[in-house]
Design an enzyme around this catalytic site. Sequence first.
Site, PDB file in Angstrom:
ATOM      1  N   CYS A 182       0.867  -1.195   0.000  1.00  0.00           N
ATOM      2  CA  CYS A 182       0.000   0.000   0.000  1.00  0.00           C
ATOM      3  C   CYS A 182       0.896   1.235   0.000  1.00  0.00           C
ATOM      4  CB  CYS A 182      -0.949   0.010   1.176  1.00  0.00           C
ATOM      5  SG  CYS A 182      -1.876  -1.527   1.398  1.00  0.00           S
ATOM      6  N   CYS A 222      -2.235   5.252  10.288  1.00  0.00           N
ATOM      7  CA  CYS A 222      -2.362   6.644  10.752  1.00  0.00           C
ATOM      8  C   CYS A 222      -3.744   6.819  11.374  1.00  0.00           C
ATOM      9  CB  CYS A 222      -2.134   7.640   9.620  1.00  0.00           C
ATOM     10  SG  CYS A 222      -3.219   7.452   8.186  1.00  0.00           S
TER      11      CYS A 222
END
Length: 424
Positions: free
Chosen positions: A240, A356
Amino acid sequence: MPAPYKPTRDDPPGVPARRAALRLLDAVLRRGQALEGALHNATQGLDNSSDRALTHAIAAQVLRRLADLDALIDSATRQLLPDDAKARFALRIALAQAILLETPPHAAISTVLPLVDGGPRKLVHGVFGTLMRANAALPDVATLPPAVAARWEAAWGADMVEAAGRAIVDQPPLDLSLKSEAVEHPDGVSLAPHHVRLPVGTSVRAAEGFGEGGWWVQDLAASLPARLLGAGKGHVLDLCAAPGGKTMQLAAAGWDVTALDVSEARLARLSDNLARTGLSVDVVVADALSWTPPAPFDAILIDAPCSATGIFRRHPDVLHRATARVIAEARDIQAALLARAADWARPGGTIVYAVCSLEPEEGEAQIAAFRAARDDFAIVPVSADELPDGIVPSADGFVRTLPGMLGDRGGLDGFFIARMTRNG
């Protein structure tokens, strides 16, 4: 999605940008779209980039202070306006301009009244005038959306919620990751090796060394996962990978990098940055849940798709879009990625998992579930000397950055990071 707004001859100057801001806020708050993703459609028909920038600034400020703006509006109305009423949206836009963007009040109200043509113009004008005469102001600490505040207080405590309310009030500083300490870069404060922090509002493309490709924009917290893999010791998979900050870190550290992402469009940005920085990696466009690597990797960095609540300082829309359903869907994707990628690490190889997100379901609980299913992986605790001053690993050896950390030096995005090794 509705057709792009097209200005009419009857619109006075300044009104088209406010109409676009109304459209943008509707896309985020009613339809759950990302602010950046909805921006292009919302600003179609605007004449120039400054109007598009103003549209974004207005919408972002409304989203940062939505609860507090609504509290002001409610304090000046006899009956509560529905959350989706156009009059409420118009007042949010006018107040955000007058209070947060220092737009003269007469300009702030005159450019939103056309948004409620055929509606309660007198109400909007009256409420705005009442608040301006009262010198209305917003609190120093922003009020978070109730669901977010309740979730974070349960996970991290009331002090964290207050710190988040302080953090969202202002734009964060600009962090750069350096290809090496020797490259040309702007002067700033260094909080870690290969890092420089610049003041808010710094122009990236005009900054020293941009054309030479010696650095890229990357929040300090976002640089930590790649830092925990250290200097290059073989072949690493950046899963990713787009938009590529961690990919470039790994390449600059000497790793042989395969960067994989499902989005060809997002990888195009990585390719542009690789060309600018002169770094070389193997870029693969594929879905990690169906792709099979040709050989095991020495290390894998999984920067997993997540709710992104940790980057709320730069993307305040996430606080309004990251519902329990969104978090649960992200958790399921992360679990699938971890389960699949685990088999791609060679015995003795390392996996760094990062999100995150400020949600424990996507961090601590995710790793606990993974380890319960895979006893062939062990945690490699992060030590304090691997982290910038002011960031301390948890008792479990993880990294969890929260609002308030490095608050006196510009703060950090919210991240969770775990490092594991596959037993031989």
